[in-house]
Design a protein around this motif. Structure first.
Motif, short mmCIF file in Angstrom:
data_model
loop_
_atom_site.label_atom_id
_atom_site.label_comp_id
_atom_site.label_asym_id
_atom_site.label_seq_id
_atom_site.Cartn_x
_atom_site.Cartn_y
_atom_site.Cartn_z
N ARG A 1 -29.72 -32.86 11.49
CA ARG A 1 -28.92 -32.57 10.29
C ARG A 1 -28.92 -31.08 9.94
O ARG A 1 -28.20 -30.67 9.02
N GLU B 1 -30.26 -29.33 1.21
CA GLU B 1 -31.59 -29.68 1.71
C GLU B 1 -32.24 -28.43 2.31
O GLU B 1 -31.63 -27.73 3.12
N SER C 1 -26.32 -32.86 4.74
CA SER C 1 -27.52 -32.08 4.44
C SER C 1 -27.17 -30.75 3.79
O SER C 1 -27.82 -30.32 2.83
#
Length: 300
Positions: free
Chosen positions: A173, A13, A8
């Motif tokens: 994550r 992200e 991630s």
């Protein structure tokens, strides 16, 4: 070995608008080991855990187990359990505390009232510094144990008296993740230094947008809109923004954000999906997790 948290991070992200949604948190102290579904897989009586989960369903209350950082040997049966109940809708929040000898006592609570923001006189008002809840349940995701437990231990060693390990905050994550009361903001990808910065800011009544995943008292479109307004204005004070959201077509929302000083914004939010595919949790197949993207922020 790659983990969901490293993937991630490598894929950049966004953290914003990923906080678990819960108007009210019911946090029950339970020492000893936790399973992946901790309410039914711990030294808490499984029938009580299932009953608490069922009582909370659809009420806006989220139930989780907590324990102090460190060794997790189970306690003697007569040890009382700390209970923290927190309503996290901005401007209407509160934190109450009590101790129970038997967790089944909590089944007598009015869960609908708690979810609506009425503490019904439960316990006593929390006094003292911010309450830090660090996700550490390695049976649910190894990142939470590998990254969360050292963070919780470091904060406790640094003298923060209200540090707890918690079973599940969502978003493995983004580990290490931390929910901070009384305001209910979740944070992710923390270091010991940034976590201490967050706790200091919370004590002063501020948010740290850089690490914020959003306030659990808002739905995810609202979390995205609030974050966008904070970035646009530099506002970090808690409880100065209120919002309302309405659907604007499939996967799209218009969110009205109003500042206490009278300023207002309309924020256009759309649901997107993070690509390329990545695991949302260690050991699971790769997927494209939902994300909330802000299309525009307009002053009104």
């Amino acid at each position: 070995m790659s983990t969901c948290a490293s993937a991630s991070l490598e894929l950049s992200e966004p953290l914003a608008a990923t906080a678990a949604t819960a108007a009210t948190w019911l946090l029950l102290e339970q020492n000893g080991p936790w399973g992946a579904k901790a309410l039914g897989e711990s030294h808490l009586d499984a029938a009580v855990g299932r009953a608490l989960d069922a009582a909370a369903e659809g009420t806006g209350v989220r139930v989780a187990l907590i324990r102090r950082p460190g060794r997790h040997a189970d306690c003697l049966p007569d040890v009382r359990h700390e209970v923290i109940v927190a309503h996290t809708v901005p401007g209407r929040g509160w934190v109450r505390r009590a101790q129970v000898a038997d967790p089944s006592e909590l089944l007598a609570l009015d869960f609908a009232a708690l979810g609506a923001g009425d503490h019904t006189g439960f316990g006593a008002e929390h006094v003292g510094g911010p309450v830090a809840l660090v996700c550490t349940n390695g049976r649910r995701d190894r990142c939470c144990a590998l990254l969360g437990r050292p963070l919780a231990a470091d904060l406790a060693a640094a003298g923060h008296s209200e540090v707890w390990e918690v079973t599940h905050l969502g978003g493995h994550r983004f580990s290490p993740t931390m929910l901070v009361l009384p305001y209910g903001y979740a944070y992710g990808r923390l270091s010991a230094e940034s976590a201490k910065e967050v706790l200091a800011a919370t004590a002063a009544g501020h948010v740290v947008p850089q690490w914020s995943r959003g306030c659990s008292g808002w739905e995810r479109p609202g979390q995205a809109a609030e974050h966008a307004v904070r970035l646009a204005t530099g506002e970090t004070a808690v409880d100065v923004l209120t919002l309302s959201q309405r659907p604007d077509g499939q996967g799209r929302w218009l969110v009205s954000v109003v500042h206490r000083d009278g300023r207002a914004w309309e924020v256009d939010v759309v649901e997107g999906f993070s690509e390329p595919a990545r695991p949302e949790s260690c050991g699971r197949a790769a997927g494209t997790p939902s994300r909330m993207d802000v299309l525009s922020v307009r002053g009104v």
